[in-house]
Design a protein around this motif. Structure first.
Motif, mmCIF file in Angstrom:
data_model
loop_
_atom_site.group_PDB
_atom_site.id
_atom_site.type_symbol
_atom_site.label_atom_id
_atom_site.label_comp_id
_atom_site.label_asym_id
_atom_site.label_seq_id
_atom_site.Cartn_x
_atom_site.Cartn_y
_atom_site.Cartn_z
ATOM 1 N N SER A 59 96.646 -23.879 16.887
ATOM 2 C CA SER A 59 96.567 -24.693 18.105
ATOM 3 C C SER A 59 96.851 -23.865 19.350
ATOM 4 O O SER A 59 96.210 -24.066 20.402
ATOM 5 C CB SER A 59 97.549 -25.866 18.025
ATOM 6 O OG SER A 59 98.883 -25.387 17.869
ATOM 7 N N ILE A 60 97.800 -22.934 19.257
ATOM 8 C CA ILE A 60 98.127 -22.093 20.416
ATOM 9 C C ILE A 60 97.057 -21.029 20.617
ATOM 10 O O ILE A 60 96.668 -20.726 21.747
ATOM 11 C CB ILE A 60 99.526 -21.469 20.242
ATOM 12 C CG1 ILE A 60 100.591 -22.568 20.260
ATOM 13 C CG2 ILE A 60 99.805 -20.439 21.341
ATOM 14 C CD1 ILE A 60 102.000 -22.077 20.018
ATOM 15 N N SER A 62 93.959 -21.379 19.911
ATOM 16 C CA SER A 62 92.789 -22.082 20.439
ATOM 17 C C SER A 62 92.927 -22.391 21.924
ATOM 18 O O SER A 62 92.000 -22.183 22.708
ATOM 19 C CB SER A 62 92.572 -23.376 19.659
ATOM 20 O OG SER A 62 91.518 -24.136 20.204
ATOM 21 N N SER A 63 94.120 -22.870 22.331
ATOM 22 C CA SER A 63 94.328 -23.227 23.742
ATOM 23 C C SER A 63 94.612 -22.015 24.605
ATOM 24 O O SER A 63 94.344 -22.019 25.805
ATOM 25 C CB SER A 63 95.489 -24.217 23.863
ATOM 26 O OG SER A 63 96.723 -23.587 23.521
ATOM 27 N N VAL A 65 97.518 -21.047 25.350
ATOM 28 C CA VAL A 65 98.655 -21.393 26.194
ATOM 29 C C VAL A 65 99.892 -21.651 25.329
ATOM 30 O O VAL A 65 99.820 -22.375 24.332
ATOM 31 C CB VAL A 65 98.368 -22.650 27.050
ATOM 32 C CG1 VAL A 65 99.607 -23.050 27.859
ATOM 33 C CG2 VAL A 65 97.192 -22.397 27.979
ATOM 34 N N LYS A 67 103.449 -23.400 25.703
ATOM 35 C CA LYS A 67 104.168 -24.312 26.589
ATOM 36 C C LYS A 67 105.671 -24.171 26.355
ATOM 37 O O LYS A 67 106.152 -24.385 25.249
ATOM 38 C CB LYS A 67 103.724 -25.749 26.347
ATOM 39 C CG LYS A 67 102.254 -25.989 26.691
ATOM 40 C CD LYS A 67 101.858 -27.433 26.452
ATOM 41 C CE LYS A 67 100.399 -27.661 26.807
ATOM 42 N NZ LYS A 67 99.988 -29.077 26.556
ATOM 43 N N VAL A 102 98.746 -14.654 25.348
ATOM 44 C CA VAL A 102 98.572 -16.046 25.769
ATOM 45 C C VAL A 102 99.121 -16.234 27.176
ATOM 46 O O VAL A 102 99.930 -15.433 27.656
ATOM 47 C CB VAL A 102 99.297 -17.025 24.815
ATOM 48 C CG1 VAL A 102 98.639 -17.027 23.437
ATOM 49 C CG2 VAL A 102 100.785 -16.697 24.700
ATOM 50 N N ASP A 125 106.108 -26.262 23.056
ATOM 51 C CA ASP A 125 106.087 -25.465 21.824
ATOM 52 C C ASP A 125 107.436 -24.828 21.546
ATOM 53 O O ASP A 125 107.836 -24.679 20.381
ATOM 54 C CB ASP A 125 105.027 -24.358 21.931
ATOM 55 C CG ASP A 125 103.641 -24.895 22.214
ATOM 56 O OD1 ASP A 125 103.190 -25.773 21.467
ATOM 57 O OD2 ASP A 125 103.022 -24.431 23.201
#
Length: 310
Positions: A59-60, A62-63, A65, A67, A102, A125
């Protein structure tokens, strides 16, 4: 002195009530993208490390980013004169962004007690904030132990009440941040007093310090690093503050928090931090903020129980 674990004997149910309540008042600020300044970007070890980037959760990746939640505890994390987040955590967060490839978006959630609920709710995250590790906390989240700290007492300048230890807080007004390690320490100390401590629970650390500055509180129990920094860099209105450096209680770790079901992120961050430690970048950042003696040599996870008796 008691071990840290003994200081923290509070019911898990009570802790959860505090944490749920905390989310109600933590409004939180806007996310701020952390970019490595020149003095951080040039440090050895602060380079894109693809093998570590590849270990991030899908998920990270892919984004693109990460958080991050934080709160204001100088010199760990605080706002500079231009309003931007600065401090040890800002520098480390920016460095992690470079190593892991990232963007790092850091948000001041407004109060330290809001950190754990925000991680459990998957709003963020990870937290990069000066939160004291302890075995009770480790039951809820994974804690990456990234620096040492201790606890001391702060009073107004010149310590007019001649406070020399926790026993001197009996019958005094003591301001503490809601739901924190230091708050639980004061509660435990108060239980031993003939005249209980008048505990003032305040959501935000800057407001805790202001309560002491303006005389609404007689003292606060606070992290050693923050207290020493605040003494050396007087800011804000009201009377100046003074740390009591001879008081060093509950020596332990400060930790970053991740959800227990997110071991990929935890392990990626641990490896990136250890790369910074091994290269010397981490120690340089700690020395930049005058906290070199609090640097760890090895980044560990959920290691609070290993700390010696105080």
């Amino acid at each position: 002195m008691m071990r840290i674990q003994k200081i923290l004997k509070a019911g898990v149910a009570g802790a959860m009530v505090t944490l749920i309540a905390a989310s109600a008042y933590a409004a939180g600020g806007a996310a701020e993208k952390m970019t490595a300044d020149a003095d951080v970007a040039k440090l050895p070890g602060v380079v894109l490390t693809q093998k570590l980037a590849d270990r991030l959760p899908p998920s990270i990746k892919s984004s693109g980013v990460l958080k991050v939640a934080t709160d204001l505890t100088p010199p760990i994390s605080f706002h500079g004169e231009d309003g931007k987040l600065i401090g040890i955590d800002a520098d480390i967060a920016a460095a992690l962004g470079v190593i892991l490839g990232v963007d790092v978006e850091m948000t001041d959630v407004g109060a330290g007690a809001a950190i754990v609920p925000s991680i459990l709710a998957k709003r963020f995250d990870i937290s990069i904030s000066g939160i004291n590790d302890d075995p009770e906390l480790e039951k809820q989240v994974d804690v990456i132990d990234y620096m040492y700290d201790a606890t001391t007492i702060m009073t107004i300048k010149d310590n007019p009440l001649a406070i020399k230890g926790m026993e001197d807080l009996c019958g005094k007004k003591v301001a503490v941040p809601v739901g924190t390690f230091q708050a639980r320490m004061v509660e435990a100390a108060s239980a031993r007093c003939a005249t209980p401590v008048n505990i003032m629970s305040i959501p935000k650390m800057p407001d805790v310090l202001q309560a002491v500055r303006t005389g609404r509180a007689d003292a606060t129990v606070n992290g050693y690093a923050t207290s020493v920094y605040t003494t050396e860099h007087q800011t804000g209105n009201g009377k100046g503050l003074q740390a009591l450096p001879d008081i060093r209680l509950a020596v332990g770790y400060l930790g970053m928090l991740t959800a227990k079901d997110n071991p990929q992120l935890r392990d990626s961050v641990v490896a990136a931090l250890q790369q910074m430690v091994d290269s010397g970048a981490y120690e340089t950042i700690m020395k930049k903020w005058s906290l070199g003696p609090l640097a760890v040599k090895t980044v560990k996870v959920n290691d609070a129980a290993s700390m010696p008796a105080d």
